[in-house]
Design a protein around this motif. Structure first.
Motif, PDB file in Angstrom:
ATOM      1  N   GLU A  28      16.488  38.699  13.138  1.00 13.34           N
ATOM      2  CA  GLU A  28      16.177  37.807  13.729  1.00 13.34           C
ATOM      3  C   GLU A  28      16.490  36.813  15.002  1.00 13.34           C
ATOM      4  N   VAL A  29      18.252  37.100  14.955  1.00 18.34           N
ATOM      5  CA  VAL A  29      18.857  36.378  15.843  1.00 18.34           C
ATOM      6  C   VAL A  29      17.831  36.552  17.209  1.00 18.34           C
ATOM      7  N   GLU A  44      14.397  22.419  15.088  1.00 17.03           N
ATOM      8  CA  GLU A  44      13.470  23.796  14.398  1.00 17.03           C
ATOM      9  C   GLU A  44      14.402  25.055  13.737  1.00 17.03           C
ATOM     10  N   TYR A  45      13.789  25.775  13.148  1.00 13.80           N
ATOM     11  CA  TYR A  45      13.816  26.763  12.065  1.00 13.80           C
ATOM     12  C   TYR A  45      15.029  27.631  13.271  1.00 13.80           C
ATOM     13  N   PRO A  51      22.226  30.083  14.666  1.00 16.40           N
ATOM     14  CA  PRO A  51      23.835  30.018  14.636  1.00 16.40           C
ATOM     15  C   PRO A  51      24.282  30.558  13.015  1.00 16.40           C
ATOM     16  N   ALA A  52      23.251  30.225  11.831  1.00 13.89           N
ATOM     17  CA  ALA A  52      23.966  30.722  10.814  1.00 13.89           C
ATOM     18  C   ALA A  52      23.832  31.917  10.780  1.00 13.89           C
ATOM     19  N   ASN A  53      23.106  32.628  11.382  1.00 15.87           N
ATOM     20  CA  ASN A  53      23.124  34.110  10.716  1.00 15.87           C
ATOM     21  C   ASN A  53      24.127  35.237  11.851  1.00 15.87           C
ATOM     22  N   ILE A 110      29.953  26.923  19.822  1.00 14.17           N
ATOM     23  CA  ILE A 110      30.134  27.688  21.010  1.00 14.17           C
ATOM     24  C   ILE A 110      31.534  28.689  20.397  1.00 14.17           C
ATOM     25  N   ARG A 111      32.063  28.320  19.141  1.00 12.88           N
ATOM     26  CA  ARG A 111      33.152  28.970  18.524  1.00 12.88           C
ATOM     27  C   ARG A 111      32.573  30.375  17.975  1.00 12.88           C
ATOM     28  N   THR A 112      31.165  29.675  17.152  1.00 15.39           N
ATOM     29  CA  THR A 112      30.075  30.681  16.462  1.00 15.39           C
ATOM     30  C   THR A 112      30.157  31.636  17.442  1.00 15.39           C
TER      31      THR A 112
END
Length: 126
Positions: A28-29, A44-45, A51-53, A110-112
């Motif tokens: 997905e990413v 946007e989705y 970042p959630a993924n 950035i940390r993610t």
């Protein structure tokens, strides 16, 4: 091999399931990052899902479960560069959004990316 423990992720089937799940998150990413940059703008989705993924992948990797796949660190770094360029461009002319919010959100993003790349580097060195 079957089971190697009593935990929910301590068997071959769960490991296979986890690799399918993490592969889906990575795909997905990758798809979002390879698509139209407008699709990863913050409103946007894709801009939310990317970042959630990545954070979900980091959370799973920290558990040490067999089967948790991670993208190459260099790939994550490329994604970071692309994503942050879109993010910065989106907010450049938005005075209604506070500088504090932008600074704090930028640091989280950035940390993610960096955390996931570091987890992959650690995995590669083990």
């Amino acid at each position: 091999m079957g089971d190697w423990g009593t935990g929910n992720f301590e068997n071959d089937t769960a490991s296979d399931h986890l690799s399918i799940l993490t592969d889906r998150l990575i795909s997905e990413v990758a798809d979002a990052m390879a698509g139209d940059p407008a699709g990863i703008e913050p409103d946007e989705y894709g801009g939310v899902a990317v970042p959630a993924n990545l954070e979900l992948l980091s959370l799973l990797a920290r558990q040490g479960y067999v089967g948790a796949l991670l993208p190459e660190a260099e790939v994550v770094e490329g994604w970071r560069k692309t994503y942050m360029a879109v993010w910065e461009s989106y907010y450049v002319d938005r005075p209604e959004v506070s500088s504090r919010y932008k600074d704090e959100r930028r640091a989280v993003l950035i940390r993610t990316f960096d955390d996931l790349a570091e987890l992959r580097r650690k995995e590669d060195s083990d």
